[in-house]
Scaffold this motif. Structure first.
Motif, PDB file in Angstrom:
ATOM      1  N   GLY A   1       0.931  -1.314  -0.016  1.00 47.67           N
ATOM      2  CA  GLY A   1      -0.025   0.051   0.244  1.00 47.67           C
ATOM      3  C   GLY A   1       0.859   1.231   0.167  1.00 47.67           C
ATOM      4  O   GLY A   1       2.068   1.526   0.836  1.00 47.67           O
ATOM      5  N   PHE A   2       0.831   2.121  -0.424  1.00 48.02           N
ATOM      6  CA  PHE A   2       0.562   3.703  -0.477  1.00 48.02           C
ATOM      7  C   PHE A   2       0.582   4.562   0.241  1.00 48.02           C
ATOM      8  O   PHE A   2      -1.058   4.775   0.202  1.00 48.02           O
ATOM      9  N   GLY A   3       1.270   5.112   1.243  1.00 48.31           N
ATOM     10  CA  GLY A   3       0.457   6.252   2.115  1.00 48.31           C
ATOM     11  C   GLY A   3       0.302   7.540   2.085  1.00 48.31           C
ATOM     12  O   GLY A   3       0.953   7.898   0.420  1.00 48.31           O
ATOM     13  N   PRO A   4      -0.599   8.168   2.566  1.00 46.38           N
ATOM     14  CA  PRO A   4      -0.327  10.313   2.493  1.00 46.38           C
ATOM     15  C   PRO A   4       0.327  10.273   1.820  1.00 46.38           C
ATOM     16  O   PRO A   4       0.972  11.002   0.902  1.00 46.38           O
ATOM     17  N   SER A   5       1.187  10.550   2.631  1.00 44.03           N
ATOM     18  CA  SER A   5       2.989  11.219   2.556  1.00 44.03           C
ATOM     19  C   SER A   5       3.841  10.804   1.589  1.00 44.03           C
ATOM     20  O   SER A   5       4.121  11.344   0.703  1.00 44.03           O
ATOM     21  N   LEU A   6       3.172   9.724   0.590  1.00 45.19           N
ATOM     22  CA  LEU A   6       3.944   9.887  -0.836  1.00 45.19           C
ATOM     23  C   LEU A   6       3.720  10.241  -1.741  1.00 45.19           C
ATOM     24  O   LEU A   6       4.451  10.388  -2.495  1.00 45.19           O
ATOM     25  N   PHE A   7       2.707  11.182  -1.322  1.00 47.08           N
ATOM     26  CA  PHE A   7       1.773  11.877  -2.319  1.00 47.08           C
ATOM     27  C   PHE A   7       2.715  13.389  -1.547  1.00 47.08           C
ATOM     28  O   PHE A   7       1.960  14.119  -3.235  1.00 47.08           O
ATOM     29  N   ASP A   8       3.287  13.322  -1.705  1.00 48.64           N
ATOM     30  CA  ASP A   8       4.095  14.937  -1.116  1.00 48.64           C
ATOM     31  C   ASP A   8       4.812  15.660  -2.298  1.00 48.64           C
ATOM     32  O   ASP A   8       5.435  16.905  -1.983  1.00 48.64           O
ATOM     33  N   GLY A   9       5.007  14.936  -3.052  1.00 48.30           N
ATOM     34  CA  GLY A   9       5.965  16.159  -4.070  1.00 48.30           C
ATOM     35  C   GLY A   9       6.782  15.556  -4.875  1.00 48.30           C
ATOM     36  O   GLY A   9       7.087  15.743  -5.536  1.00 48.30           O
ATOM     37  N   ARG A  10       7.519  14.691  -3.335  1.00 48.93           N
ATOM     38  CA  ARG A  10       8.695  13.605  -4.398  1.00 48.93           C
ATOM     39  C   ARG A  10       9.288  13.518  -5.329  1.00 48.93           C
ATOM     40  O   ARG A  10      10.334  13.371  -6.012  1.00 48.93           O
ATOM     41  N   PHE A  11       8.426  12.768  -5.764  1.00 49.60           N
ATOM     42  CA  PHE A  11       8.297  11.902  -6.369  1.00 49.60           C
ATOM     43  C   PHE A  11       7.254  11.874  -7.774  1.00 49.60           C
ATOM     44  O   PHE A  11       6.651  11.041  -9.056  1.00 49.60           O
ATOM     45  N   GLY A  12       6.359  13.147  -7.662  1.00 49.80           N
ATOM     46  CA  GLY A  12       5.568  13.902  -8.606  1.00 49.80           C
ATOM     47  C   GLY A  12       4.200  13.378  -8.646  1.00 49.80           C
ATOM     48  O   GLY A  12       3.950  12.658  -9.751  1.00 49.80           O
ATOM     49  N   LEU A  13       3.689  12.939  -8.096  1.00 49.26           N
ATOM     50  CA  LEU A  13       2.459  12.189  -7.891  1.00 49.26           C
ATOM     51  C   LEU A  13       1.322  12.803  -6.817  1.00 49.26           C
ATOM     52  O   LEU A  13       0.808  12.401  -6.599  1.00 49.26           O
ATOM     53  N   ALA A  14       1.404  14.638  -6.536  1.00 51.17           N
ATOM     54  CA  ALA A  14       0.894  15.242  -6.034  1.00 51.17           C
ATOM     55  C   ALA A  14      -0.314  15.183  -6.682  1.00 51.17           C
ATOM     56  O   ALA A  14      -1.711  15.290  -6.182  1.00 51.17           O
ATOM     57  N   ASP A  15      -0.532  14.890  -7.369  1.00 54.19           N
ATOM     58  CA  ASP A  15      -1.716  15.082  -9.168  1.00 54.19           C
ATOM     59  C   ASP A  15      -2.545  13.859  -8.601  1.00 54.19           C
ATOM     60  O   ASP A  15      -3.924  13.922  -9.440  1.00 54.19           O
ATOM     61  N   ARG A  16      -2.569  13.060  -8.044  1.00 48.77           N
ATOM     62  CA  ARG A  16      -2.506  11.443  -8.749  1.00 48.77           C
ATOM     63  C   ARG A  16      -3.173  11.039  -6.946  1.00 48.77           C
ATOM     64  O   ARG A  16      -3.593  10.690  -7.062  1.00 48.77           O
ATOM     65  N   LYS A  17      -2.992  11.929  -6.380  1.00 41.51           N
ATOM     66  CA  LYS A  17      -2.945  11.114  -4.220  1.00 41.51           C
ATOM     67  C   LYS A  17      -4.932  11.394  -4.600  1.00 41.51           C
ATOM     68  O   LYS A  17      -6.105  12.507  -4.913  1.00 41.51           O
ATOM     69  N   PRO A  18      -5.556  10.286  -4.528  1.00 43.37           N
ATOM     70  CA  PRO A  18      -7.006  10.085  -4.457  1.00 43.37           C
ATOM     71  C   PRO A  18      -7.761  10.498  -3.187  1.00 43.37           C
ATOM     72  O   PRO A  18      -6.787  11.015  -2.053  1.00 43.37           O
TER      73      PRO A  18
END
Length: 417
Positions: free
Chosen positions: A133-150
């Motif tokens: 699973g992927f936690g909310p903190s993975l979507f903090d911008g480090r990996f370009g995922l911020a706009d993919r956070k559900p």
């Protein structure tokens, strides 16, 4: 072996390694067909790794747990994707009863570290499942995922009475290992952590024993450390329609990469069992709203008899109090919302004051935690008389992506592609 990266080496099948001129293969190397083997009735048999959904959710709950949350330490997106590919290849092997790496614990170059730690040599698959699973903190911008956070991955609210410890809460990634043999579960987590060295670090982990929920109608409802059956209204793998409505994320839910996935909430709930053990049976049953022996709702005969919350006792009061655990948690109190629970008991030694550090590691899967878990937990936190005997000390929320379709797929491909 010059010219072959470690990631690619992990992904090669036996035929591919042979073609590359590799030396002796590990005794437990993975045949191509093993990853899609169908399980039989034995607890030692493998569970299929590939499929539309990840294993370890509706899979009949195994007896043992090793849960781990990781912090991602690399800042390189490509390195993270490489790691997920390595992990997927290792998971596909280990869940079928094989070593984590191509050369295994004893088949590689003696002067180099083995591809597997070796403590599971000779042990069967033991029903091992690995769920990421992927936690909310993975979507903090480090990996370009911020706009993919559900939207469903928004942080959980603070609940009344909780005393969360940050060091055992959250995490960028999680892996849930369930098996019938604790050594098999620990081996799997240990090897994923070994493979991830330099890219992830363990934030916390939790061992669990004695499942506290049933995920199939073929399983009896187990008991928690308070001696009670709980979660009788739990979703089961046979409830196909309800799983579609309450468990699996759909395309219309707003994050297409999560279609076929689910959301996981974990809560470490410490029980004040010494106090509980001095509480009368009558009071214990009133707190849960169930009989301790059969597990039936008060006033009913059998465990699965639907509770009658309007039924009165001789004193004219409801047999099941409005603040009883079964009443507050029941789907009828929350618009029919249901969870798929597969929690475990834990005993983590003592607290140094003569009390056991013991309780429930709560695990619940659902389609949207803010519409399912949150309203249930808010009601429990505000009114449940059981709160006198428990304390929530850790919390986790994770997006569980869909399953790995085949050997060319990997954990999280839909998110990163």
């Amino acid at each position: 072996m010059p010219g072959i990266s470690r990631r690619k080496l992990f992904g090669l099948g036996a035929a591919g390694v042979a073609a590359a001129g590799a030396g002796t293969l590990a005794v437990r190397s993975l045949p191509d067909e093993a990853a899609t083997a169908t399980p039989s009735g034995s607890a030692s048999d493998p569970v299929p790794f590939y499929g539309e959904h990840q294993a370890g959710i509706v899979t009949p709950a195994q007896d043992r747990l090793h849960f781990v949350a990781f912090d991602v330490t690399t800042k390189d997106r490509a390195e993270l994707v490489d790691l997920l590919q390595e992990w997927t290849a290792a998971a596909a092997r280990m869940t079928q009863g094989h070593d984590a790496g191509t050369f295994g614990a004893v088949g590689g170059v003696p002067e180099a570290p083995p591809d597997d730690t070796g403590e599971a040599l000779g042990l069967p698959a033991s029903g091992l499942t690995l769920t990421i699973g992927f936690g909310p903190s993975l979507f903090d911008g480090r990996f370009g995922l911020a706009d993919r956070k559900p939207a469903a991955l928004a942080e959980l609210p603070k609940f009344p009475g909780e005393a969360l410890l940050p060091e055992i809460s959250g995490g960028d990634l999680c892996v849930q290992a369930c098996a019938h043999d604790p050594q098999v579960a620990v081996h799997a987590i240990r090897n994923l952590a070994r493979i991830g060295f330099g890219k992830v670090s363990v934030r916390y982990s939790q061992l669990g024993f004695g499942r506290t929920s049933s995920t199939s109608r073929a399983q009896a409802t187990p008991r928690n450390l308070m001696g009670f059956k709980d979660g009788t209204a739990n979703l089961k793998l046979e409830d196909t329609g309800m799983l579609r409505d309450h468990l699996w994320v759909a395309e219309e839910d707003g994050a297409s990469w999560m279609t076929g996935g689910s959301y996981l909430v974990t809560r470490k709930i410490r029980m004040h069992i010494e106090t509980w053990d001095r509480t009368s049976l009558t009071e214990q049953e009133a707190i849960f709203g169930r009989s301790k022996g059969e597990g039936a709702a008060l006033g009913m005969a059998k465990e699965f008899d639907e509770p009658d919350f309007a039924r009165k006792g001789p004193d004219g009061q409801p047999l099941i109090a409005a603040v009883a655990h079964v009443k507050l948690a029941h789907p009828s109190s929350h618009g029919g919302a249901r969870l798929l629970r597969r929690g475990y008991n834990f005993v983590d030694g003592s607290d140094g004051l003569g009390r056991l550090d013991a309780g429930l590691f709560f695990i619940a899967y659902q389609r949207d935690p803010h519409r399912q878990f949150v309203p249930v937990q808010l009601a429990l936190a505000r009114q449940d008389v059981l709160n006198e005997y428990i304390k929530h000390v850790s919390s986790g929320l994770f997006a569980i992506p869909p399953g790995v379709r085949d050997a060319g797929d990997y954990w999280g491909r839909t998110l990163f592609s």
